[in-house]
Motif scaffolding. Structure first.
Motif, short mmCIF file in Angstrom:
data_model
loop_
_atom_site.label_atom_id
_atom_site.label_comp_id
_atom_site.label_asym_id
_atom_site.label_seq_id
_atom_site.Cartn_x
_atom_site.Cartn_y
_atom_site.Cartn_z
N UNK A 142 -32.59 61.93 20.34
CA UNK A 142 -32.93 60.22 21.10
C UNK A 142 -32.65 59.58 19.06
N UNK A 143 -33.50 59.65 18.86
CA UNK A 143 -33.96 59.09 17.33
C UNK A 143 -32.86 59.49 16.44
N UNK A 144 -32.18 60.53 16.43
CA UNK A 144 -31.44 60.84 15.98
C UNK A 144 -29.61 60.20 16.32
N UNK A 145 -29.71 60.12 17.53
CA UNK A 145 -28.55 59.81 17.91
C UNK A 145 -28.44 58.66 18.49
N UNK A 146 -29.45 57.25 18.32
CA UNK A 146 -30.02 56.04 17.71
C UNK A 146 -29.18 56.17 16.34
N UNK A 147 -30.48 56.87 15.38
CA UNK A 147 -30.02 56.25 13.95
C UNK A 147 -28.65 56.23 13.50
N UNK A 148 -27.83 57.58 13.90
CA UNK A 148 -26.28 57.63 13.87
C UNK A 148 -25.12 56.16 14.68
N UNK A 149 -25.71 55.93 15.65
CA UNK A 149 -25.37 54.57 16.53
C UNK A 149 -25.63 53.40 15.31
N UNK A 150 -26.99 53.20 15.01
CA UNK A 150 -27.28 52.32 13.79
C UNK A 150 -26.39 52.01 12.61
N UNK A 151 -25.85 53.46 11.98
CA UNK A 151 -24.73 53.70 10.99
C UNK A 151 -23.73 53.03 10.95
N UNK A 152 -23.34 53.85 12.42
CA UNK A 152 -22.29 52.88 12.56
C UNK A 152 -21.49 51.84 12.65
N UNK A 153 -22.49 51.05 13.29
CA UNK A 153 -22.82 49.58 13.70
C UNK A 153 -22.89 49.06 12.46
N UNK A 154 -23.94 49.46 11.46
CA UNK A 154 -23.87 48.89 10.58
C UNK A 154 -22.20 48.77 9.00
N UNK A 155 -22.33 49.89 8.90
CA UNK A 155 -21.19 50.32 8.81
C UNK A 155 -19.34 49.04 9.02
N UNK A 193 -20.99 46.03 10.56
CA UNK A 193 -20.96 44.56 10.54
C UNK A 193 -21.09 44.66 8.65
N UNK A 194 -21.00 45.96 7.98
CA UNK A 194 -20.66 45.59 6.31
C UNK A 194 -19.55 45.40 6.31
N UNK A 195 -18.52 46.29 6.62
CA UNK A 195 -16.62 46.01 6.27
C UNK A 195 -16.51 44.53 7.24
#
Length: 105
Positions: free
Chosen positions: A86-99, A101-103
């Motif tokens: 679950x943590x791995x999945x949430x980290x992947x989602x967070x990375x996608x959201x952060x990318x 937002x940065x874009x």
């Protein structure tokens, strides 16, 4: 006694339902169409969920089951593995959201 239990259950259900309405999470497929504020909110919720899951995983990991409880270690390991996934999945989602937002933001 029964009436007070029913009132407590109804109150708990209503509170849970209202808490779900107060904050919403952006669907991973909708990152491109989400506003910057929605992305920020989702990133914050994601971070809190990662932290809470990591704390629960740590508690399970440090738990020492009694010797007479058959299968407890295997069960605790399964819970720990599920929380790690679950943590791995949430980290992947967070990375996608952060990318995203940065874009855009």
């Amino acid at each position: 006694m029964r009436r007070s239990c029913a009132v407590l259950i109804i109150t708990a259900l209503a509170t849970t339902a209202m808490a779900g309405c107060s904050s919403h999470r952006v669907d991973p497929a909708a990152y491109q169409s989400a506003s910057c504020v929605d992305l920020d909110t989702s990133i914050g919720m994601n971070s809190r969920e990662i932290s809470a899951t990591a704390v629960r995983r740590g508690k399970v990991d440090s738990w020492e089951p009694p010797f007479w409880l058959a299968g407890a270690r295997r069960g605790a390991e399964a819970v720990k593995n599920r929380q790690t996934a679950k943590i791995d999945r949430l980290q992947q989602q967070g990375t996608a959201m952060t990318a995203e937002r940065a874009r855009r933001c």
